[in-house]
Design a protein around this motif. Structure first.
Motif, PDB file in Angstrom:
ATOM      1  N   LEU A  68      -1.870  14.262   3.963  1.00 38.48           N
ATOM      2  CA  LEU A  68      -2.973  13.348   4.238  1.00 38.48           C
ATOM      3  C   LEU A  68      -3.546  13.585   5.631  1.00 38.48           C
ATOM      4  O   LEU A  68      -4.756  13.434   5.851  1.00 38.48           O
ATOM      5  CB  LEU A  68      -2.509  11.903   4.094  1.00 38.48           C
ATOM      6  CG  LEU A  68      -2.193  11.446   2.673  1.00 38.48           C
ATOM      7  CD1 LEU A  68      -1.713  10.004   2.680  1.00 38.48           C
ATOM      8  CD2 LEU A  68      -3.420  11.582   1.767  1.00 38.48           C
ATOM      9  N   PHE A  69      -2.693  13.984   6.587  1.00 33.86           N
ATOM     10  CA  PHE A  69      -3.187  14.309   7.922  1.00 33.86           C
ATOM     11  C   PHE A  69      -4.168  15.473   7.867  1.00 33.86           C
ATOM     12  O   PHE A  69      -5.232  15.436   8.502  1.00 33.86           O
ATOM     13  CB  PHE A  69      -2.028  14.653   8.852  1.00 33.86           C
ATOM     14  CG  PHE A  69      -2.481  15.191  10.186  1.00 33.86           C
ATOM     15  CD1 PHE A  69      -2.889  14.340  11.192  1.00 33.86           C
ATOM     16  CD2 PHE A  69      -2.518  16.558  10.411  1.00 33.86           C
ATOM     17  CE1 PHE A  69      -3.328  14.836  12.411  1.00 33.86           C
ATOM     18  CE2 PHE A  69      -2.952  17.070  11.624  1.00 33.86           C
ATOM     19  CZ  PHE A  69      -3.355  16.203  12.623  1.00 33.86           C
ATOM     20  N   ALA A  70      -3.814  16.506   7.125  1.00 29.97           N
ATOM     21  CA  ALA A  70      -4.697  17.666   7.004  1.00 29.97           C
ATOM     22  C   ALA A  70      -6.034  17.272   6.378  1.00 29.97           C
ATOM     23  O   ALA A  70      -7.099  17.724   6.812  1.00 29.97           O
ATOM     24  CB  ALA A  70      -4.025  18.757   6.169  1.00 29.97           C
ATOM     25  N   LEU A  71      -5.988  16.395   5.378  1.00 28.92           N
ATOM     26  CA  LEU A  71      -7.214  15.928   4.733  1.00 28.92           C
ATOM     27  C   LEU A  71      -8.043  15.078   5.687  1.00 28.92           C
ATOM     28  O   LEU A  71      -9.270  15.222   5.757  1.00 28.92           O
ATOM     29  CB  LEU A  71      -6.866  15.126   3.484  1.00 28.92           C
ATOM     30  CG  LEU A  71      -8.042  14.580   2.669  1.00 28.92           C
ATOM     31  CD1 LEU A  71      -8.915  15.714   2.161  1.00 28.92           C
ATOM     32  CD2 LEU A  71      -7.534  13.736   1.508  1.00 28.92           C
ATOM     33  N   GLY A  83       9.044   3.064   4.138  1.00 27.80           N
ATOM     34  CA  GLY A  83       8.861   4.243   3.297  1.00 27.80           C
ATOM     35  C   GLY A  83       7.421   4.502   2.909  1.00 27.80           C
ATOM     36  O   GLY A  83       7.152   5.086   1.850  1.00 27.80           O
ATOM     37  N   LYS A  84       6.488   4.097   3.762  1.00 25.38           N
ATOM     38  CA  LYS A  84       5.059   4.286   3.493  1.00 25.38           C
ATOM     39  C   LYS A  84       4.517   5.492   4.254  1.00 25.38           C
ATOM     40  O   LYS A  84       5.007   5.834   5.331  1.00 25.38           O
ATOM     41  CB  LYS A  84       4.265   3.041   3.890  1.00 25.38           C
ATOM     42  CG  LYS A  84       4.750   1.750   3.238  1.00 25.38           C
ATOM     43  CD  LYS A  84       4.629   1.817   1.727  1.00 25.38           C
ATOM     44  CE  LYS A  84       5.072   0.507   1.089  1.00 25.38           C
ATOM     45  NZ  LYS A  84       4.994   0.562  -0.395  1.00 25.38           N
ATOM     46  N   LYS A  85       3.498   6.111   3.711  1.00 27.09           N
ATOM     47  CA  LYS A  85       2.825   7.200   4.407  1.00 27.09           C
ATOM     48  C   LYS A  85       2.011   6.617   5.570  1.00 27.09           C
ATOM     49  O   LYS A  85       1.413   5.557   5.444  1.00 27.09           O
ATOM     50  CB  LYS A  85       1.900   7.955   3.451  1.00 27.09           C
ATOM     51  CG  LYS A  85       2.632   8.615   2.293  1.00 27.09           C
ATOM     52  CD  LYS A  85       1.656   9.240   1.309  1.00 27.09           C
ATOM     53  CE  LYS A  85       2.383   9.828   0.107  1.00 27.09           C
ATOM     54  NZ  LYS A  85       1.444  10.401  -0.889  1.00 27.09           N
ATOM     55  N   PRO A 140       0.829  -1.213   0.000  1.00 29.35           N
ATOM     56  CA  PRO A 140       0.000   0.000   0.000  1.00 29.35           C
ATOM     57  C   PRO A 140       0.861   1.260   0.000  1.00 29.35           C
ATOM     58  O   PRO A 140       2.015   1.250   0.447  1.00 29.35           O
ATOM     59  CB  PRO A 140      -0.784  -0.114   1.313  1.00 29.35           C
ATOM     60  CG  PRO A 140       0.123  -0.912   2.201  1.00 29.35           C
ATOM     61  CD  PRO A 140       0.802  -1.906   1.301  1.00 29.35           C
ATOM     62  N   ASP A 141       0.287   2.350  -0.499  1.00 29.10           N
ATOM     63  CA  ASP A 141       0.982   3.643  -0.460  1.00 29.10           C
ATOM     64  C   ASP A 141       0.904   4.253   0.935  1.00 29.10           C
ATOM     65  O   ASP A 141       1.835   4.922   1.384  1.00 29.10           O
ATOM     66  CB  ASP A 141       0.350   4.617  -1.458  1.00 29.10           C
ATOM     67  CG  ASP A 141       0.366   4.084  -2.866  1.00 29.10           C
ATOM     68  OD1 ASP A 141       1.465   3.739  -3.353  1.00 29.10           O
ATOM     69  OD2 ASP A 141      -0.704   3.984  -3.482  1.00 29.10           O
ATOM     70  N   THR A 142      -0.240   4.050   1.588  1.00 32.57           N
ATOM     71  CA  THR A 142      -0.520   4.662   2.885  1.00 32.57           C
ATOM     72  C   THR A 142      -1.029   3.592   3.841  1.00 32.57           C
ATOM     73  O   THR A 142      -1.760   2.687   3.437  1.00 32.57           O
ATOM     74  CB  THR A 142      -1.596   5.754   2.740  1.00 32.57           C
ATOM     75  OG1 THR A 142      -1.148   6.729   1.786  1.00 32.57           O
ATOM     76  CG2 THR A 142      -1.889   6.437   4.068  1.00 32.57           C
ATOM     77  N   ALA A 167       3.589   1.111  16.734  1.00 32.79           N
ATOM     78  CA  ALA A 167       4.197  -0.073  16.108  1.00 32.79           C
ATOM     79  C   ALA A 167       3.893  -0.087  14.624  1.00 32.79           C
ATOM     80  O   ALA A 167       4.762  -0.384  13.793  1.00 32.79           O
ATOM     81  CB  ALA A 167       3.669  -1.338  16.774  1.00 32.79           C
ATOM     82  N   VAL A 168       2.656   0.238  14.266  1.00 33.25           N
ATOM     83  CA  VAL A 168       2.276   0.371  12.856  1.00 33.25           C
ATOM     84  C   VAL A 168       3.096   1.483  12.208  1.00 33.25           C
ATOM     85  O   VAL A 168       3.616   1.332  11.091  1.00 33.25           O
ATOM     86  CB  VAL A 168       0.768   0.660  12.720  1.00 33.25           C
ATOM     87  CG1 VAL A 168       0.388   0.911  11.263  1.00 33.25           C
ATOM     88  CG2 VAL A 168      -0.064  -0.484  13.295  1.00 33.25           C
ATOM     89  N   ALA A 169       3.232   2.595  12.926  1.00 30.73           N
ATOM     90  CA  ALA A 169       3.972   3.746  12.391  1.00 30.73           C
ATOM     91  C   ALA A 169       5.436   3.397  12.127  1.00 30.73           C
ATOM     92  O   ALA A 169       6.008   3.825  11.114  1.00 30.73           O
ATOM     93  CB  ALA A 169       3.882   4.913  13.366  1.00 30.73           C
ATOM     94  N   GLN A 170       6.056   2.640  13.030  1.00 29.93           N
ATOM     95  CA  GLN A 170       7.454   2.273  12.834  1.00 29.93           C
ATOM     96  C   GLN A 170       7.626   1.383  11.613  1.00 29.93           C
ATOM     97  O   GLN A 170       8.571   1.553  10.827  1.00 29.93           O
ATOM     98  CB  GLN A 170       8.011   1.568  14.071  1.00 29.93           C
ATOM     99  CG  GLN A 170       9.487   1.227  13.942  1.00 29.93           C
ATOM    100  CD  GLN A 170      10.072   0.620  15.204  1.00 29.93           C
ATOM    101  OE1 GLN A 170       9.538   0.797  16.287  1.00 29.93           O
ATOM    102  NE2 GLN A 170      11.171  -0.107  15.074  1.00 29.93           N
ATOM    103  N   CYS A 171       6.705   0.437  11.422  1.00 32.69           N
ATOM    104  CA  CYS A 171       6.768  -0.417  10.227  1.00 32.69           C
ATOM    105  C   CYS A 171       6.601   0.410   8.959  1.00 32.69           C
ATOM    106  O   CYS A 171       7.324   0.215   7.978  1.00 32.69           O
ATOM    107  CB  CYS A 171       5.679  -1.492  10.293  1.00 32.69           C
ATOM    108  SG  CYS A 171       5.956  -2.769  11.527  1.00 32.69           S
ATOM    109  N   ALA A 172       5.643   1.341   8.974  1.00 31.31           N
ATOM    110  CA  ALA A 172       5.428   2.195   7.811  1.00 31.31           C
ATOM    111  C   ALA A 172       6.658   3.048   7.533  1.00 31.31           C
ATOM    112  O   ALA A 172       7.082   3.206   6.379  1.00 31.31           O
ATOM    113  CB  ALA A 172       4.209   3.092   8.047  1.00 31.31           C
TER     114      ALA A 172
END
Length: 233
Positions: free
Chosen positions: A124-127, A179-181, A66-68, A170-175
């Motif tokens: 994407l956070f702002a959206l 190199g994923k958003k 996935p991109d994000t 943990a999800v954030a570290q994997c992303a």
């Protein structure tokens, strides 16, 4: 394509009630291919906790690319600015239980990637925040269901966190490593004093519906996708 990581089946139920295209299970992790009016997503039902979240996210990245990646679920509230059923979009995620301070590191510092905070993608956070009218904050993550006020106050003092859960960072570290958003959206389950709703099952249903509505609104703001790729295999 978007990956959505959810811990509990109850949290995922509204997402799976319609538009499921396919399902597969890899090493015990359930993956559901869904569509939001032409915007593709894969939901990873990972299980509770950082290890489960990391494992599910790594499989999601490897299999679907996935991109994000969005961490979605319920969280305990921290501080005076959040209330039960509030939505919080995290600008950053942190692992409050990572502590190598005896070696001279600050609490929360993850040595493998040399950082404390894992940021959400700014655009994407702002959206996301705009599409679901969520409060912005910091998501603190650790292998503990935090219910006592002393621990909550300490997490706020260290990291300025608004909510705490067992998966988001943990999800954030994997992303980050892939190199994923990254994005994180959480619905608050209890207040700063740690008092949960009297009927948690009823709350969980309401919170999950609210999260689903918010993610659906966000997804439908994204450009529609024409390519199929691995999603339809």
């Amino acid at each position: 394509m978007t990956g959505i990581v959810i811990a509990m089946k109850q949290e995922a139920e509204p997402f799976l009630s319609e538009n499921v295209i396919d399902k597969e299970t890899l090493y015990g992790v359930e993956f559901y291919k869904v569509s939001f009016n032409g915007r593709r997503a894969v939901i990873a039902l990972c299980g509770i906790g950082k290890v489960n979240a990391s494992f599910g996210t790594a499989l999601l990245i490897s299999r679907y690319n996935p991109d994000t990646i969005i961490s979605v679920g319920v969280s305990g509230g921290l501080g005076k600015d959040v209330r039960i059923l509030d939505l919080v979009a995290a600008e950053n995620a942190v692992q409050y239980d990572v502590d190598t301070s005896p070696l001279g590191d600050p609490v929360g510092f993850v040595s493998t990637v040399e950082r404390i905070f894992f940021p959400a993608d700014k655009d994407l956070f702002a959206l996301l925040q705009k599409s679901c009218n969520a409060k912005k904050g910091v998501a603190a993550c650790g292998e503990k269901f935090v219910a006592d006020k002393e621990t909550k106050d300490n997490i706020v003092a260290l990291f300025g966190a608004s909510c705490c859960d067992m998966e988001s960072a943990a999800v954030a570290q994997c992303a980050f490593r892939a190199g994923k958003k990254f994005l994180c959206l959480r619905c608050i389950s209890d207040d700063e004093y740690g008092d949960p709703p009297a009927d948690f099952n009823a709350f969980l249903h309401s919170a999950s519906e609210k999260l689903f509505s918010a993610i659906k609104s966000f997804m439908e703001e994204l450009p529609a996708e024409d390519d199929k790729g691995i999603f339809y295999q």
